[in-house]
Scaffold this motif. Structure first.
Motif, PDB file in Angstrom:
ATOM      1  N   VAL A  56     -20.444 -29.440   8.214  1.00 29.76           N
ATOM      2  CA  VAL A  56     -20.746 -28.980   6.853  1.00 29.76           C
ATOM      3  C   VAL A  56     -21.784 -29.928   6.272  1.00 29.76           C
ATOM      4  CG1 VAL A  56     -19.834 -28.518   4.560  1.00 29.76           C
ATOM      5  CG2 VAL A  56     -18.377 -28.173   6.544  1.00 29.76           C
ATOM      6  N   PRO A  57     -22.965 -29.477   5.956  1.00 28.62           N
ATOM      7  CA  PRO A  57     -23.559 -28.197   6.308  1.00 28.62           C
ATOM      8  C   PRO A  57     -24.004 -28.204   7.775  1.00 28.62           C
ATOM      9  CG  PRO A  57     -25.197 -29.516   5.185  1.00 28.62           C
ATOM     10  CD  PRO A  57     -23.910 -30.319   5.195  1.00 28.62           C
ATOM     11  N   ARG A  58     -24.349 -27.036   8.271  1.00 28.42           N
ATOM     12  CA  ARG A  58     -24.806 -26.953   9.662  1.00 28.42           C
ATOM     13  C   ARG A  58     -26.077 -27.775   9.867  1.00 28.42           C
ATOM     14  NH1 ARG A  58     -24.661 -20.618  10.069  1.00 28.42           N
ATOM     15  NH2 ARG A  58     -25.361 -21.022   7.974  1.00 28.42           N
ATOM     16  N   LYS A  59     -26.938 -27.802   8.848  1.00 35.11           N
ATOM     17  CA  LYS A  59     -28.131 -28.655   8.841  1.00 35.11           C
ATOM     18  C   LYS A  59     -28.452 -28.943   7.376  1.00 35.11           C
ATOM     19  CE  LYS A  59     -31.384 -24.817   9.055  1.00 35.11           C
ATOM     20  NZ  LYS A  59     -32.528 -24.238   9.728  1.00 35.11           N
ATOM     21  N   PRO A  60     -29.182 -30.036   7.084  1.00 37.86           N
ATOM     22  CA  PRO A  60     -29.475 -30.364   5.682  1.00 37.86           C
ATOM     23  C   PRO A  60     -30.115 -29.189   4.939  1.00 37.86           C
ATOM     24  CG  PRO A  60     -30.077 -32.187   7.090  1.00 37.86           C
ATOM     25  CD  PRO A  60     -29.735 -31.032   7.999  1.00 37.86           C
ATOM     26  N   HIS A  84     -32.026 -19.513   0.141  1.00 42.83           N
ATOM     27  CA  HIS A  84     -31.300 -18.771   1.186  1.00 42.83           C
ATOM     28  C   HIS A  84     -30.356 -19.671   1.976  1.00 42.83           C
ATOM     29  CE1 HIS A  84     -33.119 -14.866   0.669  1.00 42.83           C
ATOM     30  NE2 HIS A  84     -34.321 -15.416   0.635  1.00 42.83           N
ATOM     31  N   ALA A  85     -30.797 -20.876   2.319  1.00 46.98           N
ATOM     32  CA  ALA A  85     -29.954 -21.772   3.124  1.00 46.98           C
ATOM     33  C   ALA A  85     -28.674 -22.134   2.373  1.00 46.98           C
ATOM     34  CB  ALA A  85     -30.729 -23.029   3.508  1.00 46.98           C
ATOM     35  N   GLU A  89     -24.934 -20.939   3.513  1.00 46.90           N
ATOM     36  CA  GLU A  89     -23.887 -21.921   3.812  1.00 46.90           C
ATOM     37  C   GLU A  89     -22.638 -21.653   2.972  1.00 46.90           C
ATOM     38  OE1 GLU A  89     -22.277 -25.340   5.853  1.00 46.90           O
ATOM     39  OE2 GLU A  89     -23.762 -23.796   6.286  1.00 46.90           O
ATOM     40  N   GLN A  90     -22.819 -21.301   1.705  1.00 42.39           N
ATOM     41  CA  GLN A  90     -21.660 -21.011   0.861  1.00 42.39           C
ATOM     42  C   GLN A  90     -20.911 -19.795   1.379  1.00 42.39           C
ATOM     43  OE1 GLN A  90     -21.072 -18.365  -1.672  1.00 42.39           O
ATOM     44  NE2 GLN A  90     -19.269 -19.334  -2.579  1.00 42.39           N
ATOM     45  N   ARG A  91     -21.637 -18.762   1.767  1.00 45.61           N
ATOM     46  CA  ARG A  91     -21.006 -17.547   2.297  1.00 45.61           C
ATOM     47  C   ARG A  91     -20.277 -17.861   3.615  1.00 45.61           C
ATOM     48  NH1 ARG A  91     -21.365 -12.577   0.871  1.00 45.61           N
ATOM     49  NH2 ARG A  91     -23.249 -12.885  -0.348  1.00 45.61           N
TER      50      ARG A  91
END
Length: 169
Positions: A56-60, A84-85, A89-91
């Motif tokens: 979390v997160p998958r990437k910064p 969008h990123a 990430e929230q979704r």
């Protein structure tokens, strides 16, 4: 939840301190550090949640704050640009953790969520009128949401690896 990089956290912490110095209650007096909550619930299991979503997160994720806002009840916040990123990430986190939570807060549902960093709450109109120009004079804030985990919303205790207990991601 997502935490900003160290430099950005210091900028936000400085804002909290500036508000306190002006007699405006802020997060500076709480155990929390600057963060963007992705899901909030009455209860969620830290171990199961972190195992479900790590990393979390998958990437910064780029963090850009160009505005401040007020939620009902005098909740002053920094409004994060909903790129969008960040929305993805929230979704992603919400979908993976949803089966594990008890009493999720409805304003954190994907599509209803407003990404933000809280500055203070239960502020009076006078305090808000005093605080907003100070906050706006310190924008924009740019940085990265580069690490995340779970925080107990009551105590401020945080976990970045599976451990125990918990309330919000």
């Amino acid at each position: 939840m997502l935490w900003p990089d160290n430099a950005t956290s210091r900028q936000i912490g400085d804002l909290w301190e500036m508000l306190e110095a002006a007699s405006v209650p802020s997060m500076a007096t709480h155990t929390h550090r600057p963060h963007v909550s992705l899901i909030v619930a009455g209860y969620l299991s830290v171990n199961a949640s972190l195992e479900a979503v790590m990393p979390v997160p998958r990437k910064p994720i780029r963090l850009l704050i160009e505005a401040a806002g007020v939620f009902p009840g005098g909740f002053l916040h920094l409004a994060c640009v909903a790129n969008h990123a960040l929305l993805d990430e929230q979704r992603r986190v919400h979908e993976l953790v949803r089966p594990l939570v008890v009493d999720p807060w409805p304003h954190f549902e994907p599509g209803d969520w407003t990404p933000h960093i809280t500055l203070g709450w239960e502020l009076t109109n006078r305090q808000l009128a005093q605080a907003l120009p100070m906050v706006l004079d310190n924008l924009p804030i740019e940085g990265w949401l580069d690490h995340g985990g779970v925080e107990d919303g009551t105590t401020g205790e945080t976990w970045t690896l599976p451990e125990r207990g918990g309330f919000r991601i």
